[in-house]
Write a protein that holds these residues in place. Structure first.
Motif, PDB file in Angstrom:
ATOM      1  N   ALA A   1      71.047  13.969 -45.912  1.00 31.97           N
ATOM      2  CA  ALA A   1      71.643  14.711 -44.800  1.00 31.97           C
ATOM      3  C   ALA A   1      72.925  14.051 -44.303  1.00 31.97           C
ATOM      4  O   ALA A   1      73.945  14.727 -44.092  1.00 31.97           O
ATOM      5  CB  ALA A   1      70.640  14.841 -43.658  1.00 31.97           C
ATOM      6  N   ARG A   2      72.896  12.753 -44.114  1.00 31.60           N
ATOM      7  CA  ARG A   2      74.086  12.040 -43.627  1.00 31.60           C
ATOM      8  C   ARG A   2      75.211  12.058 -44.657  1.00 31.60           C
ATOM      9  O   ARG A   2      76.394  12.184 -44.305  1.00 31.60           O
ATOM     10  CB  ARG A   2      73.732  10.605 -43.264  1.00 31.60           C
ATOM     11  N   LEU A   3      74.871  11.923 -45.933  1.00 29.40           N
ATOM     12  CA  LEU A   3      75.887  11.954 -46.972  1.00 29.40           C
ATOM     13  C   LEU A   3      76.526  13.337 -47.081  1.00 29.40           C
ATOM     14  O   LEU A   3      77.737  13.463 -47.267  1.00 29.40           O
ATOM     15  CB  LEU A   3      75.271  11.548 -48.319  1.00 29.40           C
ATOM     16  N   VAL A   4      75.713  14.384 -46.947  1.00 29.36           N
ATOM     17  CA  VAL A   4      76.240  15.752 -46.972  1.00 29.36           C
ATOM     18  C   VAL A   4      77.134  15.997 -45.762  1.00 29.36           C
ATOM     19  O   VAL A   4      78.221  16.570 -45.879  1.00 29.36           O
ATOM     20  CB  VAL A   4      75.085  16.775 -47.010  1.00 29.36           C
ATOM     21  N   GLU A   5      76.683  15.551 -44.601  1.00 32.50           N
ATOM     22  CA  GLU A   5      77.485  15.704 -43.383  1.00 32.50           C
ATOM     23  C   GLU A   5      78.844  15.017 -43.545  1.00 32.50           C
ATOM     24  O   GLU A   5      79.888  15.579 -43.178  1.00 32.50           O
ATOM     25  CB  GLU A   5      76.735  15.112 -42.194  1.00 32.50           C
ATOM     26  N   ALA A   6      78.846  13.818 -44.110  1.00 36.28           N
ATOM     27  CA  ALA A   6      80.100  13.079 -44.309  1.00 36.28           C
ATOM     28  C   ALA A   6      81.008  13.797 -45.307  1.00 36.28           C
ATOM     29  O   ALA A   6      82.235  13.840 -45.124  1.00 36.28           O
ATOM     30  CB  ALA A   6      79.800  11.670 -44.793  1.00 36.28           C
ATOM     31  N   SER A   7      80.428  14.387 -46.350  1.00 37.25           N
ATOM     32  CA  SER A   7      81.226  15.111 -47.344  1.00 37.25           C
ATOM     33  C   SER A   7      81.861  16.358 -46.733  1.00 37.25           C
ATOM     34  O   SER A   7      83.029  16.667 -46.993  1.00 37.25           O
ATOM     35  CB  SER A   7      80.348  15.510 -48.540  1.00 37.25           C
ATOM     36  N   LEU A   8      81.099  17.073 -45.916  1.00 37.51           N
ATOM     37  CA  LEU A   8      81.629  18.273 -45.267  1.00 37.51           C
ATOM     38  C   LEU A   8      82.731  17.926 -44.274  1.00 37.51           C
ATOM     39  O   LEU A   8      83.693  18.688 -44.106  1.00 37.51           O
ATOM     40  CB  LEU A   8      80.496  19.018 -44.551  1.00 37.51           C
ATOM     41  N   ALA A   9      82.603  16.772 -43.622  1.00 39.26           N
ATOM     42  CA  ALA A   9      83.611  16.367 -42.633  1.00 39.26           C
ATOM     43  C   ALA A   9      84.961  16.087 -43.280  1.00 39.26           C
ATOM     44  O   ALA A   9      85.991  16.094 -42.591  1.00 39.26           O
ATOM     45  CB  ALA A   9      83.118  15.128 -41.877  1.00 39.26           C
ATOM     46  N   GLU A  10      84.975  15.846 -44.595  1.00 41.44           N
ATOM     47  CA  GLU A  10      86.225  15.568 -45.293  1.00 41.44           C
ATOM     48  C   GLU A  10      86.961  16.831 -45.717  1.00 41.44           C
ATOM     49  O   GLU A  10      88.099  16.752 -46.187  1.00 41.44           O
ATOM     50  CB  GLU A  10      85.944  14.700 -46.522  1.00 41.44           C
ATOM     51  N   VAL A  11      86.339  17.992 -45.557  1.00 40.73           N
ATOM     52  CA  VAL A  11      86.991  19.250 -45.924  1.00 40.73           C
ATOM     53  C   VAL A  11      88.131  19.530 -44.943  1.00 40.73           C
ATOM     54  O   VAL A  11      87.981  19.374 -43.729  1.00 40.73           O
ATOM     55  CB  VAL A  11      85.975  20.416 -45.918  1.00 40.73           C
ATOM     56  N   ASP A  12      89.256  19.942 -45.470  1.00 41.02           N
ATOM     57  CA  ASP A  12      90.433  20.244 -44.657  1.00 41.02           C
ATOM     58  C   ASP A  12      90.108  21.340 -43.636  1.00 41.02           C
ATOM     59  O   ASP A  12      89.698  22.448 -44.007  1.00 41.02           O
ATOM     60  CB  ASP A  12      91.575  20.700 -45.576  1.00 41.02           C
TER      61      ASP A  12
END
Length: 217
Positions: free
Chosen positions: A105-116
């Motif tokens: 969950a935390r890794l997915v959240e961090a990946s989504l936060a990097e989307v422009d």
């Protein structure tokens, strides 16, 4: 190596594959949607919900901060309720899944936060719904990062599965404890370690290759 010992290694390796595979898939099935929800309900998200985000974040952090060996023991009653036993491969899947889900969950959240954010704002300007933004903008853009996160999770689960052997979870960890440590057979312990290292390297290499291919697309 005798045929009996070879059979023990093959059986233990198969049990490790089952534990890591099932718990990884179940952890991803829970963790990916949870990570998306954590991102969406953040104060800067599309569906801000501070109350839900705070409670979910606390639960995720609580599980992540609990040492796995303690988690193994703490969830024994829940494990017995689900599978009817606290030892064996099936029983080990339960704490492994519980440990994997918040990590994912935390890794997915961090990946989504990097989307422009410009892409999200453009989709909103075109009238896209939240569902469309998630599955047509956020997830496709963050997918390489999500796959990289899942690779890290599977690698971590290999180590956790070996630890589960300490309490009768089966797999290579159990084989190393029972034969390498308790029966004073250091060659068995060494071979278990070598197999785990090779297995981790293989998982990491396959994950890295998939991430590179997705990024090139």
């Amino acid at each position: 190596m005798s045929s009996e010992m070879l059979d023990l290694f093959l059986s233990a390796f198969w049990e490790t594959l089952v534990m890591v595979g099932i718990s990884g898939v179940l952890g991803a099935a829970v963790g990916v949607p949870l990570g998306i929800l954590l991102y969406l309900t953040d104060g800067r998200g599309i569906l801000p919900s501070p109350g839900f985000n705070r409670i979910a974040g606390l639960l995720v952090n609580a599980v992540r901060s609990t040492p796995f060996i303690i988690l193994l023991v703490a969830v024994i009653p829940f494990t017995r309720l689900l599978v009817g036993s606290s030892i064996g491969t099936a029983a080990a899947v339960v704490p492994l899944t519980i440990a994997a889900a918040p990590f994912v969950a935390r890794l997915v959240e961090a990946s989504l936060a990097e989307v422009d954010r410009g892409l999200i704002e453009a989709a909103q300007a075109m009238g896209a719904t939240t569902w469309q933004i998630v599955w047509k903008v956020l997830v496709p853009e963050a997918f390489p990062g999500i796959v990289a996160g899942l690779t890290i999770t599977f690698v971590s689960l290999v180590g956790y599965s070996a630890m589960a052997g300490a309490i009768g979870g089966g797999g290579l960890g159990d084989l190393g404890i029972r034969y390498g440590y308790q029966r004073f057979l250091p060659e068995v312990m060494l071979l278990v370690v070598v197999i785990l290292i090779v297995f981790v390297q293989l998982v990491q290499s396959l994950g890295d290759r998939l991430v590179r291919r997705l990024r090139h697309r």
